[in-house]
Design a protein around this motif. Structure first.
Motif, PDB file in Angstrom:
ATOM      1  N   TYR A   1       0.807  -1.232   0.000  1.00 41.67           N
ATOM      2  CA  TYR A   1       0.000   0.000   0.000  1.00 41.67           C
ATOM      3  C   TYR A   1       0.837   1.277   0.000  1.00 41.67           C
ATOM      4  O   TYR A   1       0.356   2.334   0.395  1.00 41.67           O
ATOM      5  CB  TYR A   1      -0.944  -0.015   1.214  1.00 41.67           C
ATOM      6  CG  TYR A   1      -2.006  -1.082   1.119  1.00 41.67           C
ATOM      7  CD1 TYR A   1      -3.073  -0.951   0.229  1.00 41.67           C
ATOM      8  CD2 TYR A   1      -1.947  -2.241   1.907  1.00 41.67           C
ATOM      9  CE1 TYR A   1      -4.048  -1.929   0.131  1.00 41.67           C
ATOM     10  CE2 TYR A   1      -2.919  -3.231   1.806  1.00 41.67           C
ATOM     11  CZ  TYR A   1      -3.973  -3.067   0.919  1.00 41.67           C
ATOM     12  OH  TYR A   1      -4.932  -4.031   0.819  1.00 41.67           O
TER      13      TYR A   1
ATOM     14  N   PHE B   1      -0.379   4.900  -0.520  1.00 40.25           N
ATOM     15  CA  PHE B   1      -1.301   5.472   0.465  1.00 40.25           C
ATOM     16  C   PHE B   1      -0.605   5.869   1.768  1.00 40.25           C
ATOM     17  O   PHE B   1      -1.230   6.448   2.645  1.00 40.25           O
ATOM     18  CB  PHE B   1      -2.402   4.452   0.815  1.00 40.25           C
ATOM     19  CG  PHE B   1      -3.434   4.299  -0.264  1.00 40.25           C
ATOM     20  CD1 PHE B   1      -4.527   5.155  -0.322  1.00 40.25           C
ATOM     21  CD2 PHE B   1      -3.319   3.316  -1.231  1.00 40.25           C
ATOM     22  CE1 PHE B   1      -5.479   5.033  -1.311  1.00 40.25           C
ATOM     23  CE2 PHE B   1      -4.264   3.177  -2.227  1.00 40.25           C
ATOM     24  CZ  PHE B   1      -5.347   4.036  -2.273  1.00 40.25           C
TER      25      PHE B   1
ATOM     26  N   THR C   1      -4.105   0.260   7.061  1.00 33.76           N
ATOM     27  CA  THR C   1      -4.125  -0.708   5.954  1.00 33.76           C
ATOM     28  C   THR C   1      -5.104  -1.858   6.207  1.00 33.76           C
ATOM     29  O   THR C   1      -5.520  -2.531   5.276  1.00 33.76           O
ATOM     30  CB  THR C   1      -2.731  -1.304   5.671  1.00 33.76           C
ATOM     31  OG1 THR C   1      -2.268  -2.003   6.840  1.00 33.76           O
ATOM     32  CG2 THR C   1      -1.734  -0.229   5.272  1.00 33.76           C
TER      33      THR C   1
ATOM     34  N   PHE D   1      -8.080  -0.830   4.414  1.00 34.97           N
ATOM     35  CA  PHE D   1      -7.894  -1.036   2.961  1.00 34.97           C
ATOM     36  C   PHE D   1      -8.150  -2.504   2.608  1.00 34.97           C
ATOM     37  O   PHE D   1      -8.856  -2.820   1.652  1.00 34.97           O
ATOM     38  CB  PHE D   1      -6.462  -0.700   2.518  1.00 34.97           C
ATOM     39  CG  PHE D   1      -6.009   0.725   2.776  1.00 34.97           C
ATOM     40  CD1 PHE D   1      -6.924   1.746   3.012  1.00 34.97           C
ATOM     41  CD2 PHE D   1      -4.652   1.038   2.780  1.00 34.97           C
ATOM     42  CE1 PHE D   1      -6.496   3.054   3.235  1.00 34.97           C
ATOM     43  CE2 PHE D   1      -4.212   2.331   3.000  1.00 34.97           C
ATOM     44  CZ  PHE D   1      -5.127   3.349   3.236  1.00 34.97           C
TER      45      PHE D   1
ATOM     46  N   ALA E   1      -9.591   7.601   3.449  1.00 35.82           N
ATOM     47  CA  ALA E   1      -8.615   7.699   2.355  1.00 35.82           C
ATOM     48  C   ALA E   1      -9.074   6.871   1.143  1.00 35.82           C
ATOM     49  O   ALA E   1      -8.924   7.289  -0.002  1.00 35.82           O
ATOM     50  CB  ALA E   1      -7.245   7.219   2.835  1.00 35.82           C
ATOM     51  N   TYR E   2      -9.635   5.700   1.420  1.00 34.45           N
ATOM     52  CA  TYR E   2     -10.097   4.838   0.319  1.00 34.45           C
ATOM     53  C   TYR E   2     -11.293   5.459  -0.406  1.00 34.45           C
ATOM     54  O   TYR E   2     -11.422   5.327  -1.616  1.00 34.45           O
ATOM     55  CB  TYR E   2     -10.458   3.444   0.860  1.00 34.45           C
ATOM     56  CG  TYR E   2      -9.548   2.354   0.296  1.00 34.45           C
ATOM     57  CD1 TYR E   2      -8.208   2.615   0.042  1.00 34.45           C
ATOM     58  CD2 TYR E   2     -10.033   1.081   0.011  1.00 34.45           C
ATOM     59  CE1 TYR E   2      -7.376   1.630  -0.482  1.00 34.45           C
ATOM     60  CE2 TYR E   2      -9.210   0.089  -0.508  1.00 34.45           C
ATOM     61  CZ  TYR E   2      -7.884   0.373  -0.757  1.00 34.45           C
ATOM     62  OH  TYR E   2      -7.063  -0.596  -1.278  1.00 34.45           O
TER      63      TYR E   2
ATOM     64  N   ALA F   1     -10.031   8.194  -2.617  1.00 41.58           N
ATOM     65  CA  ALA F   1      -9.346   7.664  -3.798  1.00 41.58           C
ATOM     66  C   ALA F   1     -10.326   6.991  -4.768  1.00 41.58           C
ATOM     67  O   ALA F   1      -9.919   6.430  -5.785  1.00 41.58           O
ATOM     68  CB  ALA F   1      -8.279   6.672  -3.359  1.00 41.58           C
TER      69      ALA F   1
END
Ligand code: F0G
Length: 366
Positions: free
Chosen positions: A9, A12, A165, A168, A200-201, A204
């Motif tokens: 990742y 990120f 993460t 994620f 964040a995901y 994005a």
């Protein structure tokens, strides 16, 4: 080949671009748990993120690979932390990997055996503080103001970089974000990191919507439910025996932004959920991890979650082998048996009769 969360990742993660200090953490299973879901009265899909399968047996490894990588990039010569046990074991392992010393402060007598054994084995200097986690953390914070050692508690922002993460991975594994995420809360770094990760995901464009967060605390250590610090936190779940969470304010904000809730559960509810996870799904976790299921069960019973909820993910933060003493203290003892056929048979037959209805040994062999 899976080479750890930094490799997976990197775009990120805001950390130094040196070769990672890694034990190939992350990539943990997301398991469906239909029997457990039925038993706690949930008719949608329940998934469990099994973080106990990280290299040192807890989710802390995700944050420790980033914290130690950054510490090495910045020239740190040693690391220090206060811990209820898992952070200590993880810091010790990653410091060994980075070839620098680790100093870990743990509450004397209130750390699970597997965590203590691991921290010692990885070669950390283990200091048993006559006090609780909050007092140990206060000492550590003071020490890093004076001495040139890197703090690797979740106050360290690079810990959160790594721990996000897990959010994620859940989205990648599910192909979406869950409707709710249930997670045990102690020092409140992990729930803060998950929220950072989901946001964040979404930013994005990887997921269209965010989950609601259900933060679960133990009744005797529930500052974020009560709205004030707890001076003498107590719970069977020693990992989350914390009265002054360092990232409490951020966690409160995350839960509020998500439209979620904090909830407290009793030690009895935690231990009941702990037994159910093992007996119904084959998942042996430490008590703090079972808090997420105990919290979910209570939230369902209280109508906190609407019946339309389709997908719930509960985070199982640490492995059951971390705390073998709680299992031996609370479960039935092994049955002694002599190493002779007749004696063995006298013990065996009632067990078989109870579990499989049979009439003769012939049928058993068939
Ligand atoms: N579950 C386990 C197994 C933990 O070890 C911890 C925290 C938590 C949940 C809560 O996470 O603190 O980020 O809210 N353990 C820390 C430690 C405090 O020192 O190992 P949190």
């Amino acid at each position: 080949m899976w080479r750890g969360i930094i490799h997976a990742y990197r775009p990120f993660l805001r950390i130094a671009s040196i070769d990672p200090i890694t034990l190939h953490e992350g990539n943990t299973p997301l398991l469906q748990a239909p029997r457990l879901a039925r038993a706690i009265g949930f008719s949608g899909s329940l998934y469990l993120k099994y973080e106990g399968l990280n290299p040192t047996g807890s989710f802390k490894d995700r944050g420790m690979t980033t914290a130690l990588t950054q510490a090495i990039a910045e020239g740190a010569r040693a690391v220090i932390c206060a811990s209820t046990g898992n952070t200590a074991a993880s810091a010790a392992a990653y410091a060994a990997r980075a070839a620098i010393p680790a100093i870990v402060l743990v509450p004397a007598g209130k750390i699970a055996l597997g965590k203590l054994a691991a921290a010692l084995a990885y070669g950390a200097k283990v200091l048993a503080v006559e006090g609780n986690f909050d007092e140990a953390l206060a000492l550590v914070r003071r020490a890093v103001e004076i001495y040139p050692i890197a703090l690797v508690n979740s106050l360290n922002p690079y810990r959160l970089e790594g721990q996000q993460t897990a959010a994620f991975e859940i989205c990648d594994q599910l192909g979406r974000a869950p409707d709710w995420l249930c997670i045990p809360v102690g020092n409140a770094g992990n729930i803060t990191a998950y929220w950072k990760g989901f946001r964040a995901y979404k930013q994005a464009g990887r997921i269209p919507s965010l989950p609601r967060l259900l933060g679960v605390q133990a009744e005797g250590a529930a500052p974020l439910v009560l709205g004030h610090p707890v001076d003498r936190p107590e719970t069977v779940a020693t990992a989350i025996r914390i009265g002054r969470p360092a990232r409490g304010a951020e966690a409160l904000q995350a839960v509020q932004e998500s439209g979620g809730r904090f909830i407290a559960v009793s030690d009895e509810e935690i231990m009941e959920a702990w037994r159910m996870l093992a007996a119904l799904e084959g998942l042996f976790v430490e008590p703090a991890s079972a808090a997420s299921i105990a919290g979910l069960r209570r939230a369902l019973a209280q109508g906190v979650l609407s019946p339309q909820v389709e997908v719930i993910v509960a985070v199982l933060t640490g492995h059951g082998l971390k705390d073998p003493e709680i299992a031996l203290r609370t479960l039935s003892s092994p049955i002694p048996v002599q190493a002779q056929w007749d004696a063995f048979r006298r013990v065996l037959e009632p067990i078989i009769e109870k579990s499989v209805p049979i009439t003769s040994p012939q049928e058993v062999r068939g």
